[in-house]
Write an enzyme that holds these catalytic residues in place. Structure first.
Site: not given
Ligand SMILES: Nc1ncnc2c1ncn2[C@@H]1O[C@H](COP(=O)(O)OP(=O)(O)O)[C@@H](O)[C@H]1O
Ligand SMILES: [Mg+2]
Length: 193
Positions: A14, A89, A128, A145
């Protein structure tokens, strides 16, 4: 104006493709994960609230996340459009996003879902972890996650497909190939002016 969001499990790419797409479109990326990490690094109150959730692989509470995104979407920078990375999310977040955009007289053009099989995702995240040293890229937290993604975020695909703005993108190949696929979807949204 183009308003797009990228969905997909942890490790789907993403962040990478949100950056590429936003550069193509000339709009900012709004990444909730990056915003939380920046707040944690800066030691802000928001960062203190978020840290425990990130380290456990849990979602930050909706009211905290929604308020942060609401601020970002009000910025002049986001007026020409945006690419959302990692938001919404949860169903509550998706509803709040509709509300925010509706009040601004706009709506979401597309929800792109990056598809990658589970084995590849774990490989990518562990690789990563060696490079970025993110506190949530340990095997145990990665497992959590994935669970949280399947419980809380996967249902959003139905929310957006019901509205006819959902697009699946095979994101299992190399970055350049996937970037082209993402761009092909974006081009269909907005014919060249
Ligand atoms: N929209 C959201 N709502 C709640 N928590 C979030 C949201 N976006 C990110 N987070 C928090 O930040 C963490 C890392 O997000 P992110 O960097 O987007 O992970 P990835 O890209 O690997 O899916 C999530 O596991 C969560 O704890
Ligand atoms: Mg990310």
């Amino acid at each position: 104006m183009t308003t797009v969001l990228l969905m997909g499990p942890p490790g789907a790419g993403k962040g990478t493709h949100a950056g590429h797409l936003a550069a193509h479109l000339g709009v900012p990326v709004i990444s909730t994960g990056d915003l939380f990490r920046r707040n944690i690094a800066d030691g802000t109150e928001l960062g203190k609230t978020a840290q425990g959730y990130l380290d456990a692989g849990e979602y930050v509470p909706d009211e905290v996340t929604n308020a942060m995104v609401r601020d970002r979407l009000a910025d002049a920078e986001a007026r020409p459009g945006f690419v959302l990375d990692g938001y919404p999310r949860t169903l509550d977040q998706a509803r709040v996003l509709d509300e925010i955009l509706g009040a601004q007289g706009r709506s979401l053009d597309a929800a792109l879902v990056l598809q990658v099989e589970a084995e590849t995702l774990v490989d990518r995240l562990l690789r990563r972890a060696e490079i970025e040293h993110r506190s949530d890229d340990t095997e145990e937290v990665i497992r959590r996650r994935f669970e949280v993604y399947h419980e809380q975020t996967a249902p959003l695909i139905h929310f957006y497909s019901g509205r006819g703005i959902h697009h699946e993108v095979d994101a299992s190949d190399d970055i350049d190939t996937v970037r082209t696929r993402v761009w092909q979807v974006a081009v269909q949204l907005k014919p060249a002016a």
